[in-house]
Design a protein around this motif. Structure first.
Motif, mmCIF file in Angstrom:
data_model
loop_
_atom_site.group_PDB
_atom_site.id
_atom_site.type_symbol
_atom_site.label_atom_id
_atom_site.label_comp_id
_atom_site.label_asym_id
_atom_site.label_seq_id
_atom_site.Cartn_x
_atom_site.Cartn_y
_atom_site.Cartn_z
ATOM 1 N N TYR A 93 0.808 -1.474 0.020
ATOM 2 C CA TYR A 93 -0.007 -0.272 0.191
ATOM 3 C C TYR A 93 0.898 1.327 0.231
ATOM 4 O O TYR A 93 1.754 1.378 0.406
ATOM 5 C CB TYR A 93 -1.211 0.281 1.170
ATOM 6 N N PRO A 94 0.652 2.864 -0.444
ATOM 7 C CA PRO A 94 0.712 3.784 -0.096
ATOM 8 C C PRO A 94 2.225 3.983 0.941
ATOM 9 O O PRO A 94 1.554 3.463 1.848
ATOM 10 C CB PRO A 94 0.400 4.674 -0.760
ATOM 11 N N SER A 95 3.157 4.474 1.125
ATOM 12 C CA SER A 95 3.926 4.594 2.030
ATOM 13 C C SER A 95 3.049 6.319 2.829
ATOM 14 O O SER A 95 2.009 6.778 2.217
ATOM 15 C CB SER A 95 5.519 3.859 2.098
ATOM 16 N N ALA A 96 3.900 6.691 3.421
ATOM 17 C CA ALA A 96 3.137 7.591 4.502
ATOM 18 C C ALA A 96 3.477 9.188 3.207
ATOM 19 O O ALA A 96 2.945 9.645 2.771
ATOM 20 C CB ALA A 96 3.817 8.777 5.289
ATOM 21 N N ALA A 97 4.534 8.878 2.440
ATOM 22 C CA ALA A 97 5.264 9.600 1.572
ATOM 23 C C ALA A 97 4.052 9.685 0.088
ATOM 24 O O ALA A 97 3.937 10.285 -0.733
ATOM 25 C CB ALA A 97 6.494 9.902 1.214
ATOM 26 N N GLY A 98 4.386 8.042 0.185
ATOM 27 C CA GLY A 98 3.310 7.740 -1.617
ATOM 28 C C GLY A 98 2.069 8.300 -1.489
ATOM 29 O O GLY A 98 1.764 8.725 -2.440
ATOM 30 N N ILE A 99 1.287 7.606 -0.229
ATOM 31 C CA ILE A 99 -0.307 8.820 -0.136
ATOM 32 C C ILE A 99 -0.583 10.401 -0.432
ATOM 33 O O ILE A 99 -1.475 10.772 -1.398
ATOM 34 C CB ILE A 99 -1.439 8.659 1.075
ATOM 35 N N LEU A 100 0.665 10.930 -0.316
ATOM 36 C CA LEU A 100 1.048 12.331 -0.770
ATOM 37 C C LEU A 100 0.595 12.163 -2.525
ATOM 38 O O LEU A 100 -0.045 13.149 -3.046
ATOM 39 C CB LEU A 100 1.455 13.290 0.155
ATOM 40 N N ASN A 101 1.621 11.619 -3.003
ATOM 41 C CA ASN A 101 1.503 11.271 -4.197
ATOM 42 C C ASN A 101 -0.104 11.092 -5.105
ATOM 43 O O ASN A 101 -0.436 11.130 -6.375
ATOM 44 C CB ASN A 101 2.965 10.925 -5.430
ATOM 45 N N ALA A 102 -0.279 9.703 -4.190
ATOM 46 C CA ALA A 102 -1.377 8.853 -4.665
ATOM 47 C C ALA A 102 -2.699 9.842 -5.179
ATOM 48 O O ALA A 102 -3.444 9.623 -5.819
ATOM 49 C CB ALA A 102 -1.630 7.756 -4.132
ATOM 50 N N VAL A 103 -2.949 10.695 -3.464
ATOM 51 C CA VAL A 103 -4.592 11.091 -3.623
ATOM 52 C C VAL A 103 -4.271 12.631 -3.766
ATOM 53 O O VAL A 103 -5.541 12.813 -4.437
ATOM 54 C CB VAL A 103 -4.150 10.998 -2.067
ATOM 55 N N ASN A 104 -3.339 13.298 -4.066
ATOM 56 C CA ASN A 104 -2.862 14.770 -4.977
ATOM 57 C C ASN A 104 -4.302 15.427 -4.515
ATOM 58 O O ASN A 104 -5.383 16.070 -5.921
ATOM 59 C CB ASN A 104 -3.830 13.969 -6.545
ATOM 60 N N LEU A 105 -4.602 15.288 -3.079
ATOM 61 C CA LEU A 105 -5.969 16.649 -2.946
ATOM 62 C C LEU A 105 -5.539 18.357 -3.389
ATOM 63 O O LEU A 105 -4.342 18.468 -2.918
ATOM 64 C CB LEU A 105 -5.904 16.131 -1.582
ATOM 65 N N SER A 106 -6.271 18.839 -3.580
ATOM 66 C CA SER A 106 -6.001 20.346 -4.219
ATOM 67 C C SER A 106 -5.382 21.482 -2.748
ATOM 68 O O SER A 106 -5.538 20.894 -1.330
ATOM 69 C CB SER A 106 -7.196 20.871 -4.048
ATOM 70 N N ALA A 107 -4.679 21.108 -3.144
ATOM 71 C CA ALA A 107 -3.792 22.020 -2.058
ATOM 72 C C ALA A 107 -4.516 23.909 -1.203
ATOM 73 O O ALA A 107 -4.402 24.364 -0.340
ATOM 74 C CB ALA A 107 -2.435 23.013 -2.065
ATOM 75 N N THR A 108 -5.321 24.112 -2.283
ATOM 76 C CA THR A 108 -6.441 25.190 -1.367
ATOM 77 C C THR A 108 -6.798 24.575 -0.586
ATOM 78 O O THR A 108 -7.594 25.708 0.042
ATOM 79 C CB THR A 108 -6.582 25.937 -3.005
ATOM 80 N N ASP A 109 -7.570 23.807 -0.792
ATOM 81 C CA ASP A 109 -8.792 23.033 -0.212
ATOM 82 C C ASP A 109 -8.646 22.199 0.963
ATOM 83 O O ASP A 109 -9.360 22.104 2.504
ATOM 84 C CB ASP A 109 -9.728 21.474 -1.439
ATOM 85 N N TYR A 110 -7.181 21.725 1.037
ATOM 86 C CA TYR A 110 -6.145 20.778 2.041
ATOM 87 C C TYR A 110 -5.257 20.671 2.846
ATOM 88 O O TYR A 110 -4.530 20.911 1.524
ATOM 89 C CB TYR A 110 -6.596 19.000 1.557
ATOM 90 N N SER A 111 -4.770 20.723 3.784
ATOM 91 C CA SER A 111 -3.610 20.643 4.072
ATOM 92 C C SER A 111 -3.345 19.392 4.594
ATOM 93 O O SER A 111 -3.885 18.709 5.461
ATOM 94 C CB SER A 111 -3.736 22.245 5.182
ATOM 95 N N ASN A 112 -1.793 18.954 4.627
ATOM 96 C CA ASN A 112 -1.472 17.862 4.898
ATOM 97 C C ASN A 112 -0.582 17.840 5.901
ATOM 98 O O ASN A 112 0.766 18.649 5.623
ATOM 99 C CB ASN A 112 -0.691 17.107 4.370
ATOM 100 N N VAL A 113 -0.169 17.038 7.190
ATOM 101 C CA VAL A 113 0.867 17.042 8.158
ATOM 102 C C VAL A 113 0.619 15.672 8.036
ATOM 103 O O VAL A 113 0.689 14.964 8.750
ATOM 104 C CB VAL A 113 0.182 17.937 9.471
ATOM 105 N N THR A 114 2.982 15.589 8.530
ATOM 106 C CA THR A 114 3.096 14.303 8.447
ATOM 107 C C THR A 114 3.414 14.383 10.007
ATOM 108 O O THR A 114 4.300 14.635 9.706
ATOM 109 C CB THR A 114 3.875 13.269 7.203
ATOM 110 N N THR A 115 3.258 12.825 10.965
ATOM 111 C CA THR A 115 4.036 13.286 12.085
ATOM 112 C C THR A 115 3.704 11.137 12.483
ATOM 113 O O THR A 115 2.922 10.686 12.429
ATOM 114 C CB THR A 115 3.008 13.908 13.387
#
Length: 153
Positions: A93-115
């Motif tokens: 399955y996508p890793s933490a870094a991989g899901i950011l590429n796979a999902v491709n959510l708009s930066a104007t609508d969503y922000s993401n934080v990896t912890t």
């Protein structure tokens, strides 16, 4: 006498009475008082729906990346997904870094934080307790965990 009665009738039909105007204003006030709370509640429902949409996008992206990984022979460290490029894979399955590429959510609508390897997506502007998290798979038998929190939406 007949002419004055006709003139009196014509002049009284020129507009609304004060009582009629007051009744209309009171009715509009009652309608507004009952409608405003519903519009306020719709804003909360819209934010909740937006987070639910992000959860659905994460689930779809993870499933599509996993399907691509299975099709390529179940050994690749990355898979290529149309429109997103290479997606890093961990345990199928996508890793933490991989899901950011796979999902491709708009930066104007969503922000993401990896912890600590967990990716959290929240709407922009962020609200406390209104987000969805992606926890990558920890083994080949345990799929990623995708959870949403909507208590603060």
């Amino acid at each position: 006498m007949n002419k004055s009665i006709r003139r009196f009738k014509q002049s009284t039909q020129a507009g609304f009475t004060l009582i009629e105007l007051v009744v209309v204003i009171v009715i509009l006030g009652i309608l507004a008082a009952t409608a405003i709370p519903r519009f306020i509640d719709m804003a909360t429902q819209a934010r909740t729906a937006k987070i639910s949409a992000a959860r659905g996008a994460l689930q779809s992206a993870a499933a599509l990346a996993h399907a691509q990984w299975v099709l390529t022979g179940s050994s690749a460290a990355t898979v290529s997904m149309e429109g997103t490029g290479n997606v890093d894979i961990a345990f199928g399955y996508p890793s933490a870094a991989g899901i950011l590429n796979a999902v491709n959510l708009s930066a104007t609508d969503y922000s993401n934080v990896t912890t600590a390897g967990v990716v959290s997506f929240s709407e922009v502007p962020a609200r406390a307790n209104c987000f969805v998290t992606y926890t990558p798979a920890t083994s080949l038998t345990v799929p990623p965990a995708i959870a949403q929190t909507t208590g603060g939406c």
